[in-house]
Motif scaffolding. Structure first.
Motif, PDB file in Angstrom:
ATOM      1  N   PHE A  33       0.860  -1.359  -0.073  1.00 37.65           N
ATOM      2  CA  PHE A  33      -0.060   0.030   0.042  1.00 37.65           C
ATOM      3  C   PHE A  33       0.927   1.440  -0.023  1.00 37.65           C
ATOM      4  O   PHE A  33       2.115   1.302   0.356  1.00 37.65           O
ATOM      5  N   LYS A  38      -4.326   4.677  -5.360  1.00 37.86           N
ATOM      6  CA  LYS A  38      -5.533   4.184  -5.381  1.00 37.86           C
ATOM      7  C   LYS A  38      -5.260   2.946  -6.340  1.00 37.86           C
ATOM      8  O   LYS A  38      -5.536   3.040  -7.555  1.00 37.86           O
ATOM      9  N   ASP A  92      -9.024  -0.615  -3.261  1.00 33.09           N
ATOM     10  CA  ASP A  92      -8.953   0.863  -3.187  1.00 33.09           C
ATOM     11  C   ASP A  92      -7.518   1.380  -2.696  1.00 33.09           C
ATOM     12  O   ASP A  92      -7.186   2.564  -3.061  1.00 33.09           O
ATOM     13  N   ASP A  93      -7.295   0.839  -1.703  1.00 31.28           N
ATOM     14  CA  ASP A  93      -6.162   1.357  -0.626  1.00 31.28           C
ATOM     15  C   ASP A  93      -4.791   0.532  -0.605  1.00 31.28           C
ATOM     16  O   ASP A  93      -3.866   0.736  -0.100  1.00 31.28           O
ATOM     17  N   PRO A 549      -2.903  -1.235   5.407  1.00 30.73           N
ATOM     18  CA  PRO A 549      -3.496  -0.507   4.778  1.00 30.73           C
ATOM     19  C   PRO A 549      -4.775   0.213   5.512  1.00 30.73           C
ATOM     20  O   PRO A 549      -5.104  -0.649   6.415  1.00 30.73           O
TER      21      PRO A 549
END
Length: 569
Positions: A33, A38, A92-93, A549
């Protein structure tokens, strides 16, 4: 491997990795991460390759402008099944990759496997060794004499200590009560005598060190460079004093006078033989007892020369008591004896807690309102070293200084000590002790004893909450670090045994937050434990939380984190 062990120039884009696995489960997860990226929308055509010969995992993708990007992650000391497919996904992360292992990370074959690494990066044996009290006792005793040093600044803290004994446990009182019972006309007095004698036999004296799982206890006279409060009249007053007739003595100030309370204790065996309880109710005659013992056909029962015979005799006496229907009775004692007995029964528990308790982490059953703990800091660098117990009275009583250490005992925590110089060297017997490992060891022990996985850590001095902790998984294995932007062969990194927890820092909570915490404690029957400090512990939890994350860092309003634990060998 700590983040600091990887060169900073290898990670200009701030990508981080976290490896995680569980005991007995042959699955290994990798989380990648970056706070500014993104992956679900910015990382397309995601691929992962195992470079086993270089001990690296290569992760590649295409950015939105079709530019190829790559990251390299060091592989931990595990046996990855290269033939199994790798499950890879972009969220997403973070980026998540799941690998199949040939054997679980905690399998003995894995820990003993000969990885091709340099000796300087090999996993230290201490990381897989449990914290064992027996081992500490043997090693310290073999040293002849030991000086303790501050781990923070290497200052010598004590004179030479030559004798080492295991710290008695407060659980001995419960064990004795369970064995003998607590009825006044049974053998309740025996358990008190046994426990008091046991505690007294381990009286603190110069040159003697007592050890438990997390602490060492030394006489305050052996501690150098630190001024402890002294009683105003040492000759006449001690909070707990071993007198010449082997009695446990507590001086209790009362309305301007000091009543000396004495309980005379001989040896354990003699205490059982000499137990003399006279009552108003009918008691078996000596002839009845002799006849009963003789009926058993054993001279040993009459003489009680062995411990087995002694306990058989006690059981036979109990049978006679039931035969004569002896109920609870009043003893023929004078007023002084009645007062002394009552006072000893009410104070003995708190006294023994102060003398024998685990001061690193005190659980609720062994928390005494009569005992107060004061921090002991290094006289040179002011780092916390431990604590000492004293009477919980703020002002002197009858001229006596109640802040003086009970029985001259000073408790020092192993995680802040070194047994030799250099600190952390091969001859330092406490080098494997850390605050995290000691805390998790005690936390897991408390959870097993209390059958509770929710804990509030409170300040031992103020009783105010410092940490809220929920134990999620006691069998995690993790490794954290920074990714590399260039391919550089490095040795395999280490997977460390961890516990996974949810936590919240309660040190600066508002009144409304404290009320919610109290409601949570009441609703979930939470276990309370008491410690001197939690600042360093909180910092460790927050650091481990930053290596996750954001989507994995919080759950149910609490922060998720890891703490290093001992191995379960």
């Amino acid at each position: 491997m700590p983040v600091s062990e990887l060169p900073a120039i290898k990670n200009p884009r701030k990508w981080r990795f976290t490896w995680e696995s569980n005991s007995h489960v042959p699955i290994l997860r990798l989380y990648l991460f970056n706070p500014t990226t993104k992956p679900s929308s910015e990382c397309t055509n995601l691929k992962v390759d195992l470079l086993c010969d270089k001990s690296l995992v290569k992760v590649t993708w295409l950015q939105s402008n079709e530019t190829a990007e790559s990251l390299w992650v060091p592989i931990p000391r595990v046996l990855i099944d290269a033939g199994s497919p790798i499950n890879l996904r972009a969220l997403d992360d973070h980026i998540e990759a799941k690998f199949v292992l040939i054997l679980p990370v905690d399998h003995p074959i894995v820990s003993n496997f000969g990885f091709e690494d340099g000796d300087e990066n090999a996993l230290e044996e201490d990381e897989f060794q449990p914290l064992q009290l027996d081992s500490d006792l043997k090693k310290l005793a073999s040293c002849g004499e030991v000086h303790f040093y501050c781990r923070g600044c290497s200052t010598k803290l004590t004179r030479a200590v030559r004798f080492f004994k295991e710290m008695p446990s407060v659980n001995w009182r419960e064990a004795a009560d369970n064995w003998f019972g607590t009825c006044c006309c049974s053998f309740g007095g025996v358990s008190e005598k046994l426990v008091a004698k046991y505690a007294e036999s381990y009286a603190c004296s110069s040159g003697v060190c007592l050890l438990d799982a997390t602490s060492v206890v030394i006489c305050k006279d052996d501690f150098v460079g630190y001024k402890f409060p002294d009683s105003a009249e040492v000759q006449e007053h001690k909070s707990v004093k071993s007198s010449g007739n082997n009695s446990l003595r507590k001086d209790v100030p009362d309305n301007g006078s000091t009543d000396a309370l004495n309980v005379d204790h001989g040896s354990q065996k003699a205490g059982l033989h000499n137990l003399d309880i006279k009552s108003d109710c009918r008691y078996p005659e000596e002839g009845d007892l002799t006849a009963k013992l003789g009926a058993e056909g054993s001279k040993e029962l009459l003489d009680c020369n062995t411990s087995d015979a002694l306990f058989q005799k006690l059981r036979l006496i109990e049978d006679l008591e039931r035969t004569y229907d002896i109920g609870c009775c009043h003893h023929h004692t004078n007023e002084e004896q009645i007062s002394s007995t009552s006072e000893v029964q009410s104070n003995n528990a708190s006294l023994l807690n102060g003398l024998l308790g685990n001061s690193f982490m005190v659980t609720s059953p062994y928390l005494s309102k009569d005992i107060k703990w004061t921090e002991v800091s290094c006289p040179n660098c002011s780092c916390l070293l431990g604590a000492y117990p004293h009477d919980n009275v703020d002002t002197p009583l009858n001229g006596f200084n109640t802040a003086a250490p009970l029985n001259d005992r000073v408790h020092l925590f192993k995680c802040f000590l070194s047994t030799s110089l250099p600190v952390g060297g091969s001859t330092d017997l406490f080098r494997k002790y850390t605050l995290e490992r000691m805390f998790t060891s005690q936390l897991l022990e408390s959870a097993n004893d209390e059958l509770s996985f929710r804990t509030v850590v409170r300040n031992l001095q103020t009783r105010s909450p410092m940490l809220q902790i929920v134990l999620l998984n006691p069998n995690s294995w993790c490794s954290f670090g920074d990714c590399m932007d260039v391919m550089v062969p490095i040795p395999k990194i280490n997977m460390y045994p961890m516990i996974k927890v949810l936590f919240s820092n309660c040190s600066n909570s508002t009144e409304s937050q404290l009320r919610k915490l109290d409601q949570w404690v009441t609703k979930n029957q939470v276990d309370d434990v008491y410690m001197m400090t939690s600042k360093a512990l909180t910092e460790s939890l927050e650091l481990a939380n930053s290596m996750l994350p954001p989507s994995h860092a919080y759950l149910q309003g609490l922060s998720l984190s890891f703490l290093r634990r001992r191995s379960f060998n």
